[in-house]
Write an enzyme that holds these catalytic residues in place. Sequence first.
Site, PDB file in Angstrom:
ATOM      1  N   THR A 183      -1.142  37.328 -56.488  1.00  0.00           N
ATOM      2  CA  THR A 183      -0.465  36.221 -55.799  1.00  0.00           C
ATOM      3  C   THR A 183      -1.160  36.024 -54.459  1.00  0.00           C
ATOM      4  O   THR A 183      -1.721  36.962 -53.896  1.00  0.00           O
ATOM      5  CB  THR A 183       1.022  36.502 -55.552  1.00  0.00           C
ATOM      6  N   GLU A 325       4.334  35.711 -60.872  1.00  0.00           N
ATOM      7  CA  GLU A 325       5.108  36.845 -61.400  1.00  0.00           C
ATOM      8  C   GLU A 325       5.893  36.494 -62.664  1.00  0.00           C
ATOM      9  O   GLU A 325       6.429  37.388 -63.323  1.00  0.00           O
ATOM     10  CB  GLU A 325       6.099  37.340 -60.326  1.00  0.00           C
ATOM     11  N   LYS A 436      16.031  28.184 -39.540  1.00  0.00           N
ATOM     12  CA  LYS A 436      17.294  28.774 -39.124  1.00  0.00           C
ATOM     13  C   LYS A 436      17.730  28.140 -37.806  1.00  0.00           C
ATOM     14  O   LYS A 436      17.146  28.413 -36.765  1.00  0.00           O
ATOM     15  CB  LYS A 436      17.088  30.278 -38.939  1.00  0.00           C
ATOM     16  N   TRP A 441      21.272  27.294 -42.123  1.00  0.00           N
ATOM     17  CA  TRP A 441      19.959  27.072 -42.706  1.00  0.00           C
ATOM     18  C   TRP A 441      19.718  25.587 -42.969  1.00  0.00           C
ATOM     19  O   TRP A 441      20.584  24.893 -43.466  1.00  0.00           O
ATOM     20  CB  TRP A 441      19.840  27.825 -44.036  1.00  0.00           C
TER      21      TRP A 441
HETATM   22  P1  ADP Z   1       1.993  31.475 -54.038  1.00  0.00           P
HETATM   23  O1  ADP Z   1       2.457  30.065 -53.838  1.00  0.00           O
HETATM   24  O2  ADP Z   1       2.722  32.464 -53.193  1.00  0.00           O
HETATM   25  O3  ADP Z   1       0.540  31.614 -54.069  1.00  0.00           O
HETATM   26  P2  ADP Z   1       2.751  31.187 -56.789  1.00  0.00           P
HETATM   27  O4  ADP Z   1       1.688  30.245 -57.114  1.00  0.00           O
HETATM   28  O5  ADP Z   1       3.103  32.234 -57.744  1.00  0.00           O
HETATM   29  O6  ADP Z   1       2.398  31.942 -55.487  1.00  0.00           O
HETATM   30  O7  ADP Z   1       3.973  30.315 -56.356  1.00  0.00           O
HETATM   31  C1  ADP Z   1       5.289  30.557 -56.698  1.00  0.00           C
HETATM   32  C2  ADP Z   1       6.188  29.791 -55.786  1.00  0.00           C
HETATM   33  O8  ADP Z   1       5.919  28.392 -55.837  1.00  0.00           O
HETATM   34  C3  ADP Z   1       7.641  29.892 -56.142  1.00  0.00           C
HETATM   35  O9  ADP Z   1       8.207  31.097 -55.671  1.00  0.00           O
HETATM   36  C4  ADP Z   1       8.215  28.670 -55.445  1.00  0.00           C
HETATM   37  O10 ADP Z   1       8.459  28.920 -54.072  1.00  0.00           O
HETATM   38  C5  ADP Z   1       7.115  27.668 -55.552  1.00  0.00           C
HETATM   39  N1  ADP Z   1       7.419  26.738 -56.648  1.00  0.00           N
HETATM   40  C6  ADP Z   1       6.955  26.764 -57.905  1.00  0.00           C
HETATM   41  N2  ADP Z   1       7.439  25.734 -58.628  1.00  0.00           N
HETATM   42  C7  ADP Z   1       8.244  25.023 -57.802  1.00  0.00           C
HETATM   43  C8  ADP Z   1       9.056  23.848 -57.947  1.00  0.00           C
HETATM   44  N3  ADP Z   1       9.115  23.170 -59.081  1.00  0.00           N
HETATM   45  N4  ADP Z   1       9.768  23.440 -56.857  1.00  0.00           N
HETATM   46  C9  ADP Z   1       9.717  24.102 -55.699  1.00  0.00           C
HETATM   47  N5  ADP Z   1       8.965  25.203 -55.498  1.00  0.00           N
HETATM   48  C10 ADP Z   1       8.245  25.665 -56.535  1.00  0.00           C
END
Ligand code: ADP
Length: 538
Positions: A183, A325, A436, A441
Amino acid sequence: MRGLMQDSPLTIDTIFRHVEQHFGDATIATNSPKGVTRTTYADWAQRTRRLGGVLDTLGISADGRVGTFGWNSQRHLELYFAAPCTGRVLHTLNIRLFPEQLTYIANHAEDEVVFVDRSVFPLFWPLVDTMTTVRHVVVMEDGGDAEIPDDPRISDYETLLAQAEPVDFDVRDEGLAASMCYTSGTTGNPKGVVYSHRSTVLHTMAVLSPNAFGLSVRDVAMPVVPMFHANAWGIAQAAPAAGSALVFPGPMMQPEALANLIVDEGVTFTAGVPTIWQGVLPHLAGREHKLRDIGCGGSAVPKALSEAYREQVGLPILQAWGMTETSPVASSGVLPRRFEDADDTTKAERRARAGIPLFGVEARIVDADSLEAQPWDDTATGELQVRGPWCAKEYYNPDAGVELSTADGWMKTGDVAAMDVDGSIRIADRTKDLIKSGGEWISSVDLENAIMSHPKVAEAAVVGVPHPKWDERPLACVVLKPGEEATEDEILEHLKPLVAKWWLPDAVEFIDEVPKTSVGKFSKKTLREKFAEYSLPS
Ligand code: ADP
């Protein structure tokens, strides 16, 4: 009494044999600066078996990590199968990461070989001496013209393939690691997620289901989401499993090139993060195409973007939610039948949600500390937690103190969400992006959505900046569409009927571009750093 059915392992070589036996004539097209190259799954399968032979010739250990550093392409797809189908572990490196992160990740995963696209070779090669376990670098021609030095560690993909013998694929243990992905690590070191054969096959089946992407032999699928980012959302396995034709953009990721590829290749299904579709829209608007769905996720999908696609391209955006994940697809927003007769606004509202968990994934919202379940009334919010056979249990050799699961076995997502009475998920924010203010929030996602519904706004990101009285207050960073002009008051006036008064940003900054992360999402971390000293009007 026990069931009396066969206990065949769920392994990736079953996907491979299925496409090899049944869909040999379906095509795979890859774009490059030199034009589109084409092949069939039959040819691809032959080459993939030979690539298995190459891994043997290179002496890669039985479960050695096979790194990749490249764009979406036919060759990348060969690696996606040859590595796990010979028992090795595919490790996709994100070509847009900082050098220190790449070194950390390759060393942490202990990559033995890295397959590198020629166009991005100059990004990779300076790091090779910092990657302590990498013994071989294999260069893949992708139309790039980077100079390749004379070094005994380097070999050429096609030369190796021509010399190799095809091998049989027969993985017996579905619990073996098949691939890994780190990630982006917005906090701390990048964290490694290790997928098993079983989790990959089950995720593939879920992605294929009509409530998700519904790929079939009728489709021409184009993953724009990179194969180095969360498995190209499962399309790299699902399209072969279904016999869908595949179209890969290669290094040609410019919005206009993507739009042309969609039109010229008759793409029916594609997927990518919102910023991609934001860029492609003006190049696709009003043109004839065969798209039936545009998958989108990875960050909040603005309602205004989906509606712009509906109006100008003829189909709205299909939202999905997931994380590295969760393999990554965990929920999707295909509209239930009862919405068929609903008005446009109601449909758009529903599409703005992350949707219903795919069959196989369970979701809950809880108080992050007490784990107390929150009601599904679409008002209460809590940490979204998930469980299912393609959700990670733990990270690979994590740093001390990093825990992915709760004591009762659910995966913590770090997302804050509400769920409605059907359990349809609405992502309110990432925990770390919430603002915050005075102990309450504010959802940055909701504010962004509201700002982006202004006709002059192209993109908007809202971050919390320090405030002496309220702790934090929202600052809106707004990118206007080309040629447009607007004032702070105009933006705030637009927001007044859309959000609570105390949510209104304290200031609006007009910026040229929202900084993006390595996978094309808004980098709020960069904005927070940039505006850390921002002095808000009192
Ligand atoms: P990172 O963005 O940390 O590199 P990932 O690509 O695994 O890692 O991203 C996962 C994150 O992307 C989720 O935890 C969420 O915050 C965001 N995310 C994924 N799909 C959506 C969605 N449809 N709407 C809002 N947020 C999303």
